[in-house]
Design an enzyme around this catalytic site. Structure first.
Site, PDB file in Angstrom:
ATOM      1  N   ASP A 211      13.640 -18.651 -17.067  1.00 47.43           N
ATOM      2  CA  ASP A 211      13.334 -19.640 -18.222  1.00 47.43           C
ATOM      3  C   ASP A 211      13.330 -19.217 -19.681  1.00 47.43           C
ATOM      4  O   ASP A 211      13.032 -17.910 -19.834  1.00 47.43           O
ATOM      5  CB  ASP A 211      12.219 -20.770 -17.769  1.00 47.43           C
ATOM      6  CG  ASP A 211      10.993 -20.223 -17.695  1.00 47.43           C
ATOM      7  OD1 ASP A 211      11.044 -18.825 -18.018  1.00 47.43           O
ATOM      8  OD2 ASP A 211      10.041 -20.952 -17.710  1.00 47.43           O
ATOM      9  N   ASP A 213      10.374 -19.261 -22.466  1.00 50.33           N
ATOM     10  CA  ASP A 213       9.010 -19.669 -22.853  1.00 50.33           C
ATOM     11  C   ASP A 213       8.668 -19.630 -24.166  1.00 50.33           C
ATOM     12  O   ASP A 213       8.491 -18.582 -24.676  1.00 50.33           O
ATOM     13  CB  ASP A 213       8.050 -19.046 -22.106  1.00 50.33           C
ATOM     14  CG  ASP A 213       8.297 -18.989 -20.366  1.00 50.33           C
ATOM     15  OD1 ASP A 213       8.258 -20.334 -19.741  1.00 50.33           O
ATOM     16  OD2 ASP A 213       8.672 -17.977 -20.040  1.00 50.33           O
ATOM     17  N   ASP A 341      10.856 -24.004 -21.594  1.00 49.21           N
ATOM     18  CA  ASP A 341       9.219 -24.622 -21.747  1.00 49.21           C
ATOM     19  C   ASP A 341       8.865 -24.329 -23.254  1.00 49.21           C
ATOM     20  O   ASP A 341       8.969 -23.386 -23.844  1.00 49.21           O
ATOM     21  CB  ASP A 341       8.285 -24.028 -21.009  1.00 49.21           C
ATOM     22  CG  ASP A 341       8.549 -24.340 -19.532  1.00 49.21           C
ATOM     23  OD1 ASP A 341       9.239 -25.091 -19.453  1.00 49.21           O
ATOM     24  OD2 ASP A 341       8.006 -23.365 -18.799  1.00 49.21           O
TER      25      ASP A 341
HETATM   26  N1  DCP Z   1       1.739 -19.290 -17.237  1.00 48.70           N
HETATM   27  C1  DCP Z   1       0.501 -19.831 -17.585  1.00 48.70           C
HETATM   28  N2  DCP Z   1       0.039 -20.862 -17.387  1.00 48.70           N
HETATM   29  C2  DCP Z   1       1.118 -21.897 -16.718  1.00 48.70           C
HETATM   30  C3  DCP Z   1       2.399 -21.457 -16.614  1.00 48.70           C
HETATM   31  C4  DCP Z   1       2.735 -20.214 -16.961  1.00 48.70           C
HETATM   32  O1  DCP Z   1      -0.446 -19.000 -17.854  1.00 48.70           O
HETATM   33  N3  DCP Z   1       0.657 -23.308 -16.603  1.00 48.70           N
HETATM   34  C5  DCP Z   1       1.971 -17.865 -17.720  1.00 48.70           C
HETATM   35  C6  DCP Z   1       2.278 -17.118 -16.654  1.00 48.70           C
HETATM   36  C7  DCP Z   1       3.810 -16.490 -16.919  1.00 48.70           C
HETATM   37  C8  DCP Z   1       4.064 -17.065 -18.061  1.00 48.70           C
HETATM   38  O2  DCP Z   1       3.296 -18.004 -18.467  1.00 48.70           O
HETATM   39  O3  DCP Z   1       3.720 -15.051 -16.920  1.00 48.70           O
HETATM   40  C9  DCP Z   1       5.531 -17.773 -18.362  1.00 48.70           C
HETATM   41  O4  DCP Z   1       5.901 -18.275 -16.924  1.00 48.70           O
HETATM   42  P1  DCP Z   1       7.264 -18.216 -16.148  1.00 48.70           P
HETATM   43  O5  DCP Z   1       6.916 -19.159 -14.852  1.00 48.70           O
HETATM   44  O6  DCP Z   1       8.360 -18.613 -16.873  1.00 48.70           O
HETATM   45  O7  DCP Z   1       6.988 -16.464 -15.736  1.00 48.70           O
HETATM   46  P2  DCP Z   1       7.905 -15.531 -16.552  1.00 48.70           P
HETATM   47  O8  DCP Z   1       8.339 -15.914 -17.859  1.00 48.70           O
HETATM   48  O9  DCP Z   1       6.995 -14.148 -16.265  1.00 48.70           O
HETATM   49  O10 DCP Z   1       8.943 -15.218 -15.433  1.00 48.70           O
HETATM   50  P3  DCP Z   1      10.432 -15.680 -15.377  1.00 48.70           P
HETATM   51  O11 DCP Z   1      11.026 -14.183 -16.123  1.00 48.70           O
HETATM   52  O12 DCP Z   1      11.059 -15.689 -14.160  1.00 48.70           O
HETATM   53  O13 DCP Z   1      10.568 -16.548 -16.493  1.00 48.70           O
HETATM   54 MG    MG Z   2       9.573 -17.385 -18.298  1.00 47.84          MG
END
Ligand code: DCP
Ligand code: MG
Length: 417
Positions: A211, A213, A341
């Site tokens: 995704d 963010d 997001d």
């Molecule tokens: N996060 C957080 N609280 C939340 C949701 C996420 O602190 N309620 C943090 C942890 C992740 C980051 O935000 O590192 C982004 O969430 P993702 O699930 O998108 O994770 P990544 O971006 O690291 O992985 P991807 O590459 O699969 O999107």
């Molecule tokens: Mg992400």
């Protein structure tokens, strides 16, 4: 291209907490960590509620230690000296050292349960509890889910099925940049001076993700109020949203409690953008690396590989074609669905939000545990609270956050545990 990973043969002791170490995307022990991550994921699929989360975490922590090791592991004795490498992980490491692969991991990843759970949890809006319920009812393919009239799917799950292929094709950095620019343009038209930062895995240096963010803020606290709904209205006007669900800010400053360890309370929107295919250069998304065998050297974290695997599984289970999208739709659709997001952080909480949304998830968990155990502080995505001094510690940058915690600063690229 990423810089070569420095090799050191020096005998070293890894610090106990992952946040005290440097963990890069590229490291020397992918053959072990890929296998351990399959076990972590599998344990997560088996878990009921929060309780057995500890099994998944044990594999994750063992993998994290190996990722931080500055040279390839060559003997099981050294693995034994590393923090958080338990007996189960040790036996997997030993198998890989001796035979080049782990039969246990191979059996799991070839198994019906694991494959089906990957397929179902790949549906937007479906977590492991729902996926497992479906598995136990005998469902094995996406069409099994689509064709069962007794299932009442939620709105997100319905669109998740409809856009399954889009949402399981990794988002590239170039696409994330395009989406960031689109959002930034709207945000800054509405509120000059506002900032839109690409966080998550992309900020940690990943070139693919599941995704996009985006953390949105304004240097003057309070100016961000009302911004999200105004931005969404603009995006809607331009027909850029296939799905959106917004939650209001529910942050309560008086509740720095354990509950906040995993959740945050920012105003946010989970959405699916319609990214026009003509905006994506033609050499992207057509090229996809074939799925690699377990134990093979892979770049980056587990997620994009997992997506490849899901693609493979989904195509097999859909009879070799993308039959889950009816043909007309495939022809007509000029856009690709991308999960985005949008998170709104007020200025005073921005540094903590940036650390939290940059991740990795495991790095965050480690930071919080470290803050609690070593510093007697409570860290959340909003604040840091010093339980001894009874006060909140303000931070205006990520460096400030690390400084308060008496940790050496880690660049985002060094937080890939
Ligand atoms: N996060 C957080 N609280 C939340 C949701 C996420 O602190 N309620 C943090 C942890 C992740 C980051 O935000 O590192 C982004 O969430 P993702 O699930 O998108 O994770 P990544 O971006 O690291 O992985 P991807 O590459 O699969 O999107
Ligand atoms: Mg992400």
């Amino acid at each position: 291209a990423q810089a070569a990973v420095p090799v050191s043969t020096e005998k070293m002791t890894l610090p106990k907490h992952e946040c005290q170490r440097i963990t890069r995307l590229k490291h020397h022990n992918h053959r072990f960590t890929t296998a351990l991550e399959v076990l972590e994921e599998h344990a997560g699929y088996l878990q009921v509620g929060q309780k057995t989360d500890s099994r998944a975490r044990a594999f994750r922590r063992a993998a994290c230690s190996l990722k931080a090791l500055p040279h390839p592991l060559t003997n099981v004795e050294e693995a034994r000296t590393l923090p958080h490498v338990g007996t189960h992980s040790l036996s997997v490491i030993q198998d890989i050292l001796e035979d080049g692969y782990s039969q246990e991991v191979q059996d799991i990843s070839d198994g019906d349960f694991y494959g089906t759970m990957q397929l179902f949890t790949g549906i937007f809006g479906v977590g492991s509890a729902t996926a497992r319920k479906w598995y136990e009812r005998g469902f094995r393919t996406l069409d099994d889910i689509r064709n069962d009239s007794t299932l009442s799917l939620k709105k997100d799950q319905t669109i998740g099925l409809e856009l399954y292929q889009d949402l399981n094709t990794p988002v590239t950095l170039a696409e994330a940049d395009i989406i960031q620019e689109m959002v930034r343009a709207e945000v800054q038209k509405l509120l000059p001076g506002a900032t839109v930062v690409l966080t998550g895995g992309f900020r940690r240096g990943k070139t693919k993700g599941h995704d996009v963010d985006l953390l949105i803020s304004h240097p003057t606290e309070g100016k961000e109020t009302g911004l999200l709904s105004a931005v969404l209205a603009k995006l809607r006007e331009k027909d850029l949203l296939a799905y959106e669900t917004t939650s209001a800010n529910t942050y309560d400053p008086s509740s720095v409690s354990r509950k906040e360890y995993t959740l945050d309370h920012f105003e946010r929107c989970f959405s699916i953008f319609k990214l026009d295919k003509s905006l994506i250069s033609s050499n992207q998304n057509t090229k996809q690396a074939p799925p690699s065998p377990v134990g093979a050297v892979q770049q980056g974290s587990s997620r994009p590989d997992l997506l490849h695997h899901k693609d493979k599984v989904s195509l097999e289970r859909a009879g070799g074609t993308a039959s889950f999208l009816d043909e007309e739709k495939t022809e007509e659709k000029t856009w690709i669905g991308r999960r985005v997001d949008l998170i709104i952080a007020p200025a005073s909480q921005y540094a903590y939000a940036l650390v939290g949304w940059t991740g990795s998830k495991h790095f965050n968990r480690s930071l919080r545990l470290y803050a609690d155990n070593e510093m007697n502080m409570k860290l959340t995505n909003h604040v840091l609270y010093d339980s001894v001094k009874n006060q909140y510690l303000p931070a205006s940058s990520e460096e400030d956050v690390f400084l308060h915690l008496q940790l050496p600063y880690r660049e985002p690229a060094e937080r890939n545990c």
